[in-house]
Structure formats: structure tokens, C-alpha cells
Design an enzyme around this catalytic site. Sequence first.
Site, PDB file in Angstrom:
ATOM      1  N   CYS A  82       0.830  -1.199   0.000  1.00  0.00           N
ATOM      2  CA  CYS A  82       0.000   0.000   0.000  1.00  0.00           C
ATOM      3  C   CYS A  82       0.876   1.265   0.000  1.00  0.00           C
ATOM      4  O   CYS A  82       1.611   1.498  -0.953  1.00  0.00           O
ATOM      5  CB  CYS A  82      -0.994  -0.038   1.159  1.00  0.00           C
ATOM      6  N   HIS A 190      -3.804  -4.948  -0.326  1.00  0.00           N
ATOM      7  CA  HIS A 190      -3.430  -5.495   0.985  1.00  0.00           C
ATOM      8  C   HIS A 190      -3.477  -7.023   0.941  1.00  0.00           C
ATOM      9  O   HIS A 190      -4.552  -7.613   1.101  1.00  0.00           O
ATOM     10  CB  HIS A 190      -4.381  -4.977   2.066  1.00  0.00           C
ATOM     11  N   GLU A 192      -2.556  -9.041   3.167  1.00  0.00           N
ATOM     12  CA  GLU A 192      -2.940  -9.555   4.483  1.00  0.00           C
ATOM     13  C   GLU A 192      -4.453  -9.551   4.684  1.00  0.00           C
ATOM     14  O   GLU A 192      -4.958 -10.176   5.628  1.00  0.00           O
ATOM     15  CB  GLU A 192      -2.254  -8.751   5.586  1.00  0.00           C
TER      16      GLU A 192
END
Length: 211
Positions: A82, A190, A192
Site C-alpha cells: 500500500c 493489501h 494480508e
Amino acid sequence: MSKIAIIDYGMGNLRSVEQALRHVAPDHDIVVTDDPAVVAAAERVVFPGQGAMPDCMRELDSRGLRTAVLEAAQSKPFLGICIGLQMLFEHSAEGDIPGLGVLSGEVVRFAHELRDAQGGKLKVPHMGWNSVHHADHPLWDGIAQDARFYFVHSYYVQPRDPALTQATSDYPQPFVCAVARGKLFAVQFHPEKSHAAGLKLLHNFVHWNPL
């Protein structure tokens, strides 16, 4: 035990990144750190970030982490996420400030008036799931073309060198959402927060051994 450092400069979604890495790399030492010496000693480095570019650059410098990030980005497997992608470039329109200059190019904002193919208005920030069209790189191994990843951003990178581009997404026009050079790989989305595809990318990063 191999060490992976997650750089903490006060602006990242650190715990989610840490938990995802622990899931895919249970045999590695995962450490969240703001210590430049720990970053320098790690075998791999993850550089996440959220928030506004001026705040991120200020906090990075206030913690004395600039040199550690620059050296890691040039010398070892390095994953930007990001804002951790955007900060690697030369300049950002957000705050009209210089970035770290690791990669050549600009960070620009999505247009204020965006419309889809049916004429519907698209919101900025670009938030939610979107398909990613990727090139051939070890970090995409086992990830389907047009797999969906989770995005939250109002700005995106425009690399000066087209060879840096490793993936694009559409909103509504194509924009660069992943870049790579040498041992460095960085993404706008992202991983994650991107379920199986994101975990696979993180797994690939953990096991990536670039020359």
C-alpha cells in the site's frame, strides 16, 4: 531461524500483516520493529503502510528509519504494501512531497469524476475487492490470473520505467498495482486482507530467493 522484519513507523496495519506472515511462515522469526539495526539484520523485510503520504514520510524520518529502508530495498527480499509501495517512488501528488526515490515515477490521484462502463459514478477512495492482471513473476506462482485482492487507496503509482510493472487493476481504466525490480516487490493492495490469494503471495515472498 530466518528473520522477517516488519517495519513499524507508526502508520501500518501491522498486526494483520504480522498474523498473516505467521500463518504462512510458522518456522520463521517474525518481528515488528522500529529499530534500524533489527531491519538491517533481517533476511527479509516487509514495508507496510496506511494513511497520508506526508504523515508516513514524516514518521519514517522521525524514527530514523529512512536509511534502513533504502538499504533493505536495494539489498534483500523486500515487500512493500500500500503506502509502502507509494513511498518507494520519487514524488507524490498527495501533499506534493518527495518519496524515497528508490523507483522512478510519480504517485498520482484518481480523477475526482470516475464512471464505470454503464455510466455509474465510482467512489474515491477505491475501496474493496478488485481483479488483478499479473505478469510472470515468482510471487504470482499459484495465483490465478484476475484473482481478486483487497484495495483501499485514493492514489496510485505511475512508474517511469514500464519494465517495473508486474500487475494492473482497473478503476475504471488500468492502473499499476504491483511493481518489481531485483529483490524488491511492492503492491498497492493489501495481501494480508485478501484471503487465499493474499496468503499465497505472502507465502511466495517468504520462499522467494532472488539472485
